[in-house]
Design an enzyme around this catalytic site. Sequence first.
Site, PDB file in Angstrom:
ATOM      1  N   HIS A  85      -2.951   8.153   9.963  1.00 39.69           N
ATOM      2  CA  HIS A  85      -2.020   9.101   9.340  1.00 39.69           C
ATOM      3  C   HIS A  85      -2.373  10.544   9.701  1.00 39.69           C
ATOM      4  O   HIS A  85      -1.492  11.385   9.863  1.00 39.69           O
ATOM      5  CB  HIS A  85      -2.061   8.975   7.805  1.00 39.69           C
ATOM      6  CG  HIS A  85      -1.135   7.939   7.235  1.00 39.69           C
ATOM      7  ND1 HIS A  85       0.232   8.012   7.342  1.00 39.69           N
ATOM      8  CD2 HIS A  85      -1.385   6.812   6.520  1.00 39.69           C
ATOM      9  CE1 HIS A  85       0.785   6.970   6.715  1.00 39.69           C
ATOM     10  NE2 HIS A  85      -0.183   6.219   6.217  1.00 39.69           N
ATOM     11  N   GLN A 116       0.786  12.376   3.546  1.00 39.30           N
ATOM     12  CA  GLN A 116       1.760  11.605   2.758  1.00 39.30           C
ATOM     13  C   GLN A 116       2.190  12.349   1.494  1.00 39.30           C
ATOM     14  O   GLN A 116       3.197  11.996   0.888  1.00 39.30           O
ATOM     15  CB  GLN A 116       1.190  10.234   2.381  1.00 39.30           C
ATOM     16  CG  GLN A 116       0.987   9.314   3.587  1.00 39.30           C
ATOM     17  CD  GLN A 116       0.449   7.975   3.154  1.00 39.30           C
ATOM     18  OE1 GLN A 116      -0.753   7.809   2.994  1.00 39.30           O
ATOM     19  NE2 GLN A 116       1.346   7.020   2.937  1.00 39.30           N
ATOM     20  N   HIS A 145      -6.096   2.666   9.146  1.00 43.17           N
ATOM     21  CA  HIS A 145      -4.689   2.988   8.840  1.00 43.17           C
ATOM     22  C   HIS A 145      -4.583   4.428   8.319  1.00 43.17           C
ATOM     23  O   HIS A 145      -3.710   5.186   8.745  1.00 43.17           O
ATOM     24  CB  HIS A 145      -4.186   1.972   7.803  1.00 43.17           C
ATOM     25  CG  HIS A 145      -2.814   2.240   7.258  1.00 43.17           C
ATOM     26  ND1 HIS A 145      -1.786   1.329   7.357  1.00 43.17           N
ATOM     27  CD2 HIS A 145      -2.302   3.299   6.562  1.00 43.17           C
ATOM     28  CE1 HIS A 145      -0.701   1.833   6.771  1.00 43.17           C
ATOM     29  NE2 HIS A 145      -0.991   3.011   6.281  1.00 43.17           N
ATOM     30  N   GLU A 146      -5.492   4.806   7.411  1.00 46.21           N
ATOM     31  CA  GLU A 146      -5.427   6.151   6.818  1.00 46.21           C
ATOM     32  C   GLU A 146      -5.793   7.223   7.841  1.00 46.21           C
ATOM     33  O   GLU A 146      -5.173   8.290   7.874  1.00 46.21           O
ATOM     34  CB  GLU A 146      -6.326   6.245   5.576  1.00 46.21           C
ATOM     35  CG  GLU A 146      -5.986   5.283   4.446  1.00 46.21           C
ATOM     36  CD  GLU A 146      -4.517   5.254   4.062  1.00 46.21           C
ATOM     37  OE1 GLU A 146      -3.835   6.292   4.176  1.00 46.21           O
ATOM     38  OE2 GLU A 146      -4.031   4.180   3.656  1.00 46.21           O
ATOM     39  N   GLY A 205      -4.872   3.044  -0.327  1.00 43.00           N
ATOM     40  CA  GLY A 205      -5.248   4.198   0.483  1.00 43.00           C
ATOM     41  C   GLY A 205      -4.121   5.201   0.519  1.00 43.00           C
ATOM     42  O   GLY A 205      -2.953   4.838   0.338  1.00 43.00           O
ATOM     43  N   CYS A 221       2.589   0.408   3.712  1.00 41.53           N
ATOM     44  CA  CYS A 221       2.283   1.834   3.620  1.00 41.53           C
ATOM     45  C   CYS A 221       3.117   2.423   2.492  1.00 41.53           C
ATOM     46  O   CYS A 221       4.298   2.100   2.366  1.00 41.53           O
ATOM     47  CB  CYS A 221       2.636   2.509   4.949  1.00 41.53           C
ATOM     48  SG  CYS A 221       2.302   4.281   4.961  1.00 41.53           S
ATOM     49  N   LEU A 222       2.503   3.282   1.677  1.00 41.37           N
ATOM     50  CA  LEU A 222       3.239   3.873   0.550  1.00 41.37           C
ATOM     51  C   LEU A 222       4.378   4.770   1.033  1.00 41.37           C
ATOM     52  O   LEU A 222       5.308   5.035   0.273  1.00 41.37           O
ATOM     53  CB  LEU A 222       2.283   4.664  -0.357  1.00 41.37           C
ATOM     54  CG  LEU A 222       1.237   3.808  -1.105  1.00 41.37           C
ATOM     55  CD1 LEU A 222       0.297   4.698  -1.906  1.00 41.37           C
ATOM     56  CD2 LEU A 222       1.913   2.782  -2.004  1.00 41.37           C
TER      57      LEU A 222
HETATM   58 NI    NI Z   1       0.049   4.442   5.143  1.00 45.97          NI
END
Ligand code: NI
Length: 172
Positions: free
Chosen positions: A140, A50, A136-137, A45, A94-95
């Site tokens: 963000h 991000q 989670h997304e 995701g 998380c990226l």
């Molecule tokens: Ni994340």
Amino acid sequence: MKRPILIHPDPRLKKVCAPVPDVTGELSALARDMLETMYDAPGIGLAAPQVGVLSRLIVLDCVKEDGAPPRPLVMFNPEVLSSSEHTSVYDEGCLSIPEQYAEVTRPAEVEVAWIDETGKARKEGFDGLWATCVQHEIDHLNGKLFIDYLKPLKRQMITRKMQKLKRERARA
Ligand code: NI
């Protein structure tokens, strides 16, 4: 085109993102770039903030069975309509917080509404990893990271590691 992923801490990861009034060509291109960036990472995701764009857009694909066809989802203005009482715990990453993982408890099932890449209104229920990932997304888009669910000490420890990582990358 792949885009660079912002690493926590970054003020852009703490902002509430603006709703998307129209799915423009520019935003469709951004969604394609985000999918390419996510698959390349690899991740399941990615949210627009991000990659430094403060718009309500997320992409995800949580298919993980070997040989199963991919299922890329593009969600503009995603919104959780309802959440289950029962919860599930998942070891999240998380990226924007590379190589750090921690258990987060969330509703196990959610119903989500969104606008897809063709501008069509969609609605679907998610469970398992998909439910965790979509929540989670969406977090963000509200400036919230999974580490915000952790105890302050653990959160500070991870943040210090990321500050160190960013210093090392800046020197490289
Ligand atoms: Ni994340």
